[in-house]
Design a protein around this motif. Structure first.
Motif, PDB file in Angstrom:
ATOM      1  N   ARG A 315     162.061  46.976  33.261  1.00 23.06           N
ATOM      2  CA  ARG A 315     160.640  46.872  32.971  1.00 23.06           C
ATOM      3  C   ARG A 315     160.183  48.173  32.314  1.00 23.06           C
ATOM      4  O   ARG A 315     160.938  49.154  32.259  1.00 23.06           O
ATOM      5  N   ARG A 316     158.967  48.180  31.822  1.00 20.22           N
ATOM      6  CA  ARG A 316     158.402  49.383  31.241  1.00 20.22           C
ATOM      7  C   ARG A 316     157.677  50.189  32.313  1.00 20.22           C
ATOM      8  O   ARG A 316     156.951  49.617  33.139  1.00 20.22           O
ATOM      9  N   THR A 317     157.891  51.485  32.306  1.00 16.36           N
ATOM     10  CA  THR A 317     157.156  52.338  33.229  1.00 16.36           C
ATOM     11  C   THR A 317     155.677  52.290  32.863  1.00 16.36           C
ATOM     12  O   THR A 317     155.301  52.598  31.731  1.00 16.36           O
ATOM     13  N   ALA A 318     154.871  51.864  33.806  1.00 16.06           N
ATOM     14  CA  ALA A 318     153.446  51.677  33.520  1.00 16.06           C
ATOM     15  C   ALA A 318     152.734  53.008  33.362  1.00 16.06           C
ATOM     16  O   ALA A 318     153.125  54.025  33.933  1.00 16.06           O
ATOM     17  N   VAL A 319     151.660  52.997  32.573  1.00 14.65           N
ATOM     18  CA  VAL A 319     150.786  54.158  32.467  1.00 14.65           C
ATOM     19  C   VAL A 319     149.991  54.249  33.770  1.00 14.65           C
ATOM     20  O   VAL A 319     149.549  53.229  34.311  1.00 14.65           O
ATOM     21  N   PRO A 320     149.808  55.436  34.317  1.00 16.76           N
ATOM     22  CA  PRO A 320     149.071  55.562  35.578  1.00 16.76           C
ATOM     23  C   PRO A 320     147.689  54.918  35.512  1.00 16.76           C
ATOM     24  O   PRO A 320     147.008  54.984  34.490  1.00 16.76           O
ATOM     25  N   ASP A 321     147.290  54.290  36.617  1.00 18.65           N
ATOM     26  CA  ASP A 321     146.008  53.600  36.692  1.00 18.65           C
ATOM     27  C   ASP A 321     145.199  54.192  37.845  1.00 18.65           C
ATOM     28  O   ASP A 321     145.179  53.644  38.955  1.00 18.65           O
ATOM     29  N   PRO A 322     144.522  55.326  37.615  1.00 20.48           N
ATOM     30  CA  PRO A 322     143.805  56.005  38.702  1.00 20.48           C
ATOM     31  C   PRO A 322     142.748  55.141  39.365  1.00 20.48           C
ATOM     32  O   PRO A 322     142.437  55.332  40.546  1.00 20.48           O
ATOM     33  N   ASP A 323     142.151  54.197  38.633  1.00 19.06           N
ATOM     34  CA  ASP A 323     141.090  53.373  39.214  1.00 19.06           C
ATOM     35  C   ASP A 323     141.605  52.471  40.331  1.00 19.06           C
ATOM     36  O   ASP A 323     140.826  51.969  41.138  1.00 19.06           O
ATOM     37  N   ASN A 324     142.926  52.231  40.343  1.00 21.11           N
ATOM     38  CA  ASN A 324     143.506  51.403  41.404  1.00 21.11           C
ATOM     39  C   ASN A 324     144.340  52.222  42.382  1.00 21.11           C
ATOM     40  O   ASN A 324     145.180  51.670  43.101  1.00 21.11           O
ATOM     41  N   ALA A 325     144.091  53.530  42.394  1.00 18.74           N
ATOM     42  CA  ALA A 325     144.823  54.398  43.314  1.00 18.74           C
ATOM     43  C   ALA A 325     144.382  54.129  44.756  1.00 18.74           C
ATOM     44  O   ALA A 325     143.299  53.581  45.010  1.00 18.74           O
ATOM     45  N   ARG A 326     145.236  54.542  45.689  1.00 16.46           N
ATOM     46  CA  ARG A 326     144.927  54.469  47.121  1.00 16.46           C
ATOM     47  C   ARG A 326     144.987  55.892  47.669  1.00 16.46           C
ATOM     48  O   ARG A 326     145.979  56.593  47.493  1.00 16.46           O
ATOM     49  N   LEU A 327     143.912  56.295  48.335  1.00 15.80           N
ATOM     50  CA  LEU A 327     143.792  57.653  48.846  1.00 15.80           C
ATOM     51  C   LEU A 327     143.908  57.665  50.367  1.00 15.80           C
ATOM     52  O   LEU A 327     143.224  56.900  51.052  1.00 15.80           O
ATOM     53  N   THR A 328     144.753  58.516  50.883  1.00 17.26           N
ATOM     54  CA  THR A 328     144.831  58.743  52.324  1.00 17.26           C
ATOM     55  C   THR A 328     143.974  59.970  52.636  1.00 17.26           C
ATOM     56  O   THR A 328     144.192  61.051  52.063  1.00 17.26           O
ATOM     57  N   LEU A 329     142.988  59.788  53.524  1.00 14.80           N
ATOM     58  CA  LEU A 329     141.940  60.793  53.716  1.00 14.80           C
ATOM     59  C   LEU A 329     141.879  61.306  55.153  1.00 14.80           C
ATOM     60  O   LEU A 329     142.278  60.614  56.102  1.00 14.80           O
ATOM     61  N   SER A 330     141.366  62.520  55.282  1.00 19.47           N
ATOM     62  CA  SER A 330     140.911  63.053  56.567  1.00 19.47           C
ATOM     63  C   SER A 330     139.522  63.637  56.355  1.00 19.47           C
ATOM     64  O   SER A 330     139.152  63.982  55.227  1.00 19.47           O
ATOM     65  N   GLN A 331     138.758  63.755  57.437  1.00 13.87           N
ATOM     66  CA  GLN A 331     137.404  64.285  57.296  1.00 13.87           C
ATOM     67  C   GLN A 331     136.993  65.074  58.525  1.00 13.87           C
ATOM     68  O   GLN A 331     137.571  64.924  59.620  1.00 13.87           O
ATOM     69  N   LEU A 332     135.986  65.906  58.323  1.00 17.58           N
ATOM     70  CA  LEU A 332     135.414  66.698  59.406  1.00 17.58           C
ATOM     71  C   LEU A 332     133.896  66.536  59.349  1.00 17.58           C
ATOM     72  O   LEU A 332     133.250  66.944  58.375  1.00 17.58           O
ATOM     73  N   ALA A 333     133.346  65.888  60.374  1.00 20.92           N
ATOM     74  CA  ALA A 333     131.894  65.657  60.420  1.00 20.92           C
ATOM     75  C   ALA A 333     131.205  66.825  61.119  1.00 20.92           C
ATOM     76  O   ALA A 333     131.707  67.361  62.109  1.00 20.92           O
ATOM     77  N   MET A 334     130.030  67.201  60.599  1.00 20.14           N
ATOM     78  CA  MET A 334     129.218  68.275  61.207  1.00 20.14           C
ATOM     79  C   MET A 334     127.805  67.730  61.409  1.00 20.14           C
ATOM     80  O   MET A 334     126.917  67.921  60.557  1.00 20.14           O
ATOM     81  N   PRO A 335     127.584  66.991  62.513  1.00 21.60           N
ATOM     82  CA  PRO A 335     126.274  66.351  62.711  1.00 21.60           C
ATOM     83  C   PRO A 335     125.166  67.389  62.937  1.00 21.60           C
ATOM     84  O   PRO A 335     125.370  68.416  63.597  1.00 21.60           O
ATOM     85  N   ALA A 336     124.003  67.073  62.376  1.00 19.62           N
ATOM     86  CA  ALA A 336     122.831  67.946  62.555  1.00 19.62           C
ATOM     87  C   ALA A 336     121.837  67.350  63.532  1.00 19.62           C
ATOM     88  O   ALA A 336     120.891  68.035  63.946  1.00 19.62           O
ATOM     89  N   ARG A 337     122.042  66.067  63.914  1.00 20.53           N
ATOM     90  CA  ARG A 337     121.157  65.404  64.872  1.00 20.53           C
ATOM     91  C   ARG A 337     121.994  64.649  65.897  1.00 20.53           C
ATOM     92  O   ARG A 337     123.192  64.439  65.704  1.00 20.53           O
ATOM     93  N   GLY A 338     121.323  64.218  66.949  1.00 18.83           N
ATOM     94  CA  GLY A 338     121.978  63.419  67.965  1.00 18.83           C
ATOM     95  C   GLY A 338     122.625  64.247  69.041  1.00 18.83           C
ATOM     96  O   GLY A 338     122.548  65.481  69.051  1.00 18.83           O
ATOM     97  N   PRO A 339     123.291  63.570  70.005  1.00 19.82           N
ATOM     98  CA  PRO A 339     123.857  64.268  71.182  1.00 19.82           C
ATOM     99  C   PRO A 339     124.954  65.261  70.823  1.00 19.82           C
ATOM    100  O   PRO A 339     125.231  66.182  71.598  1.00 19.82           O
TER     101      PRO A 339
END
Length: 463
Positions: A315-339
């Motif tokens: 097959r032909r090596t496809a050109v990269p398609d960033p719009d269909n990428a899948r991202l594995t994420l981590s996050q750090l929340a810093m709440p300003a309200r609530g308990p």
């Protein structure tokens, strides 16, 4: 392996059907027991079989007597371990049953030298693994058997049934699997810490792969037969040509690769998966370009030996398609309200810690765990196509293991990090390239070490 009776008839106290580390020329292995003592042990293992054969009626004992004769006949001696004619016949039975080759006297005669060579190498591998103290656990064997089932189209858990219905010797099948596992562990123990792949080496491969985008890529299997000595050139070429003939006559490529190939891919039935231009030796790449899918190459000579390639698809090596990428994420929340609200000062301190100490998603996850703030830590994998607005722009602009600037949210602030990015048709990650280069280097060192073991060993072929 020590000389032993057919495991179906051996007495409970007979010597195990496995190789034992011994001392060869130029080796520093522990000295083996005296030869006379080993000979007595081997004879003791045979006595129950001989007694059984003598006790059976003539007709009933004929098959057992033939097996006893094969066990007594020596095919080869590897250092102080014996490979019997029975071992060669049993391994040939396994190869015929798994590959689909015709079970004829002519075919057996043509592959006998190949089978014996494989058994000699297997014995050397087992001896070296034992010398290095590398044992094979039940868990190791169970995992290896699962791989054998997958590669040979055997239903999960169906290995024992395959052995029983095919009529092959279970001991020879288990010994081959054990030798493969033991050799991998021995090679890892010897060379893993000696291999370093530099960033420059990775960059060179990445640049070559980028240049190949849009060009053909191939779904390939291989069999590799090294030429360790120029004097062996004709013999190895003949063996390679014989394998090609057998495959074109209907023998299964994967079982033959598993039996005879000296490449790490042998454990996977020779499978290399999808190979991009720039990943193989240029001689092999040109051969693949000249092949049609569904065909097998003639033996191809490279610097190290002979390769046999099977091209399944292209097959032909496809050109990269960033719009269909899948991202594995981590996050750090810093709440300003609530308990769980954090003061403005605390949030600023956290931002400083992130800027100065967080370099990977693991670092960010550890900080989130330490803070014990809800909605922080690993997020999972998110398709870019499901993101919209500013968050999409932020995430698509981040590199791997790059933390975002603090993002204002209705409840406070948020720092996100892209742990990995899978882009369809795109380039492999630098880490994947590094791992492949490591495996190639490990393969080279393993083949070189096996060649050294052959040169140092005392090998006496008698058939």
């Amino acid at each position: 392996m020590r000389l032993s009776a057919d495991p179906r008839h051996a007495a409970p106290h007979a010597a195990p059907h496995a190789a034992t580390a011994v001392r060869g020329r130029g080796d520093r292995r522990p000295a083996a027991p005296p030869r006379k003592r080993r000979a007595r042990l081997a004879l003791a293992a045979l006595l129950p079989l001989l007694a059984l054969a003598m006790a059976l009626p003539p007709t009933a004992g004929m098959a057992q007597q033939r097996e006893a004769d094969m066990v007594l006949r020596i095919a080869a001696v590897v250092n102080d371990d014996i490979i019997s004619v029975y071992d060669v016949e049993a391994r040939t039975d396994l190869l015929v049953a798994s590959s689909g080759m015709p079970d004829t006297a002519d075919m057996r005669g043509r592959i006998r030298d190949q089978v014996l060579r494989a058994l000699i190498d297997e014995t050397l591998k087992l001896q070296e693994a034992e010398r290095l103290g590398q044992s094979v656990s039940d868990e190791n064997m169970a995992e290896a058997i699962r791989q054998v089932e997958q590669q040979n189209g055997i239903p999960p858990g169906g290995f024992e049934a395959f052995i029983e219905t095919s009529g092959v010797d279970r001991g020879t099948a288990m010994r081959q699997i054990r030798a493969e596992v033991a050799w991998v562990k021995a090679v890892q123990a010897l060379f893993r810490e000696r291999i370093t792949i530099s960033d420059e080496q990775v960059d060179i491969v990445m640049d070559r792969l980028k240049a190949a985008q849009g060009k053909p890529e191939h779904l390939v299997r291989e069999i590799y037969l090294p030429v360790d000595n120029p004097a062996d050139e004709a013999r190895v070429r003949e063996n390679a040509a014989r394998l090609v003939s057998q495959i074109r006559d209907g023998a299964g490529f994967a079982p033959l690769a598993r039996q005879f190939s000296q490449s790490p891919s042998a454990a996977n039935g020779g499978s290399l998966g999808w190979v991009r231009q720039g990943e193989l030796d240029t001689t092999l790449e040109q051969a693949l370009l000249d092949m049609r899918p569904g065909t097998v190459s003639d033996p191809i000579r490279t610097v190290g030996g002979f390769h046999i390639l099977a091209l399944a698809d292209r097959r032909r090596t496809a050109v990269p398609d960033p719009d269909n990428a899948r991202l594995t994420l981590s996050q750090l929340a810093m709440p300003a309200r609530g308990p769980n609200a954090l003061s403005a000062g605390t949030r600023e301190e956290i931002k400083t810690v992130v800027r100065e100490t967080v370099e990977t998603c693991d670092d960010l996850n550890a900080l989130a765990e330490e803070m014990e703030v809800p909605n922080s830590g690993p997020v999972g994998t998110v398709p870019v196509a499901r993101l919209d607005g500013p968050m999409r722009d932020i995430l698509t602009g981040l590199g791997e293991n790059e933390a975002s600037d603090p993002i204002r949210t209705p409840g406070g602030e948020l720092i996100v990090m892209v742990c990995s990015r899978e882009v369809p048709g795109g380039m492999p990650t630098a880490e994947a390239v590094r791992q492949r280069l490591f495996e190639e280097r490990l393969d080279t060192l393993a083949n070189r070490h096996l060649r050294t073991l052959r040169q140092q060993a005392l090998i006496d072929v008698r058939i």
